[in-house]
Motif scaffolding. Sequence first.
Motif, mmCIF file in Angstrom:
data_model
loop_
_atom_site.group_PDB
_atom_site.id
_atom_site.type_symbol
_atom_site.label_atom_id
_atom_site.label_comp_id
_atom_site.label_asym_id
_atom_site.label_seq_id
_atom_site.Cartn_x
_atom_site.Cartn_y
_atom_site.Cartn_z
ATOM 1 N N HIS A 181 12.699 3.435 2.085
ATOM 2 C CA HIS A 181 11.378 3.783 2.612
ATOM 3 C C HIS A 181 11.415 5.096 3.361
ATOM 4 C CE1 HIS A 181 9.398 -0.465 2.669
ATOM 5 N NE2 HIS A 181 9.762 -0.072 1.464
ATOM 6 N N ASP A 182 10.514 5.976 3.030
ATOM 7 C CA ASP A 182 10.306 7.173 3.821
ATOM 8 C C ASP A 182 8.836 7.167 4.216
ATOM 9 O OD1 ASP A 182 9.875 9.580 4.916
ATOM 10 O OD2 ASP A 182 10.781 10.765 3.296
ATOM 11 N N PRO A 183 8.526 6.996 5.508
ATOM 12 C CA PRO A 183 7.128 6.886 5.922
ATOM 13 C C PRO A 183 6.260 8.014 5.392
ATOM 14 C CG PRO A 183 8.553 6.420 7.771
ATOM 15 C CD PRO A 183 9.438 6.824 6.644
ATOM 16 N N ARG A 184 6.833 9.224 5.334
ATOM 17 C CA ARG A 184 6.015 10.341 4.859
ATOM 18 C C ARG A 184 5.630 10.168 3.405
ATOM 19 N NH1 ARG A 184 6.231 14.434 8.503
ATOM 20 N NH2 ARG A 184 7.499 13.804 10.273
ATOM 21 N N MET A 209 0.823 -1.218 0.000
ATOM 22 C CA MET A 209 0.000 0.000 0.000
ATOM 23 C C MET A 209 0.853 1.262 0.000
ATOM 24 S SD MET A 209 -1.535 -0.114 3.820
ATOM 25 C CE MET A 209 -0.611 -0.727 5.215
ATOM 26 N N GLY A 210 2.087 1.160 0.501
ATOM 27 C CA GLY A 210 2.959 2.330 0.542
ATOM 28 C C GLY A 210 3.473 2.741 -0.834
ATOM 29 N N ALA A 248 1.736 8.689 -0.735
ATOM 30 C CA ALA A 248 1.377 7.888 -1.913
ATOM 31 C C ALA A 248 0.105 7.097 -1.635
ATOM 32 C CB ALA A 248 2.520 6.936 -2.261
ATOM 33 N N PHE A 249 0.034 6.527 -0.429
ATOM 34 C CA PHE A 249 -1.111 5.696 -0.087
ATOM 35 C C PHE A 249 -2.406 6.510 -0.070
ATOM 36 C CE2 PHE A 249 -3.842 4.166 3.438
ATOM 37 C CZ PHE A 249 -4.364 3.070 2.776
ATOM 38 N N CYS A 253 4.022 3.567 9.005
ATOM 39 C CA CYS A 253 4.867 4.504 9.746
ATOM 40 C C CYS A 253 6.267 3.963 9.954
ATOM 41 C CB CYS A 253 4.239 4.833 11.093
ATOM 42 S SG CYS A 253 2.663 5.628 10.924
ATOM 43 N N ASN A 254 6.506 2.717 9.543
ATOM 44 C CA ASN A 254 7.841 2.140 9.732
ATOM 45 C C ASN A 254 8.650 2.275 8.453
ATOM 46 O OD1 ASN A 254 6.466 1.326 11.939
ATOM 47 N ND2 ASN A 254 7.126 -0.795 11.844
ATOM 48 N N ALA A 255 9.934 2.520 8.620
ATOM 49 C CA ALA A 255 10.831 2.509 7.475
ATOM 50 C C ALA A 255 11.624 1.224 7.547
ATOM 51 C CB ALA A 255 11.747 3.718 7.520
#
Lengths: 122, 291
Positions: free
Chosen positions: B134-137, B103-104, B142-143, B127-129
């Motif tokens: 991966h950048d949670p933000r 989903m990210g 994107a999601f 919220c995890n990288a």
Amino acid sequence: MRLLTHNMLSSNIKGVANGFPLRIEVEKVVEKKVDLNADFLRNIFPKIEWKAFAEAARTLGYAELPEDADSSFLDSDDFLDKFHHALLELHLEEGALICPETGRRFPVNKGIPNMLLHEDEV
Amino acid sequence: MSSRPEVQAPPEIFYNDVEARKYTSSSRIMEIQAKLSERALELLALPDDGVPRLLLDIGCGSGLSGETLSENGHQWFGLDISQSMLDVALEREVEGDLLLSDMGQGLGLRPGVMDGAISISAVQWLCNADRTSHDPRLRLKAFFGSLYRCLARGARAVFQLYPENLAQRELILSFAMRAGFAGGMVVDFPHSTKRRKEYLVLTCGPPSISTSVPKGKGEDGESCSEDESSDDEAEQTVCISDRHRPRKKQKLTKKGKGREWILRKKEQKRRRGDEVPLDTKYTARKRKPRF
């Protein structure tokens, strides 16, 4: 994967402007009977991209669908039967989906398309 | 080590074959999941006309939540990042279609096609990288961005989630708002640590009456025992209100103590030698309200 899902899916690779419709590569198709629900078909009809849908059904070997359709067709039971069969009963079990712009292959195993992107495609 | 799965491993690794089977063979988890999805479906507030809708299940796992959707007659398809979980879903012969997807990375769906989306205990994973890329933000952006696009106008999305702390909750909420959603958190049983459940209820489209956030269950101090589901959860949570002994029933009625009672008391006082007003027709009469 049913054609209902295929009709909603599009490729979301970075930089792809129009990732719909995904081309289908068929290895194996299965049919699973489900009950017909006319309300659902009427509700979902305006959301279906008919051209892509009819094309996909032909790829799976079902050529009964008309080339074009509009909402007046929904009164005919015969049409509903065909629509239902193509939309919900045909499953792409093995094969692949192919992005129309980049040609990227998304393999389908056991009916589950693998839509995971590589890091450089996000 | 914390018991939160989010901090142990990335989802596609944590939910391996063993964990996926464990997750789905536990009747307790199944029951909780069914209850959560039942409530999420309720919060979706789909029109009650018996027409099946096309719903999206984000983080569908082994299809426990999708089963609830099928039971209510809806068509759905689900996506999950764990192949093992999806394998279990296949074994269970769920009715919806399954997609292996993250989903990210955004949802690859056509715009405006879904009538609603639910997600049970999944969004906090964003919220995890788990990788350097991966950048949670970015993943949250994107999601929520892609979700907003694929929902029909006025459609709702309900996420049950377990935010780790206040900052995480704010992060998720702010990205949802930035994507254009209206809505907010609904908290069921805010006074109970274990039964407390948080739902993010989002509406697609401009704010209107229909975008107002529904109320959580058990919000206004409503005691746990009043709920119908209390029998099976009674062992999990101690109900504080039940520990108090029942208060003595007060005999006070609206009418007061009555004329006889007052006359008896006055008689008692007279016998003791106190000064007591005379008994008249006005004794024990109620004052008029304007007094």
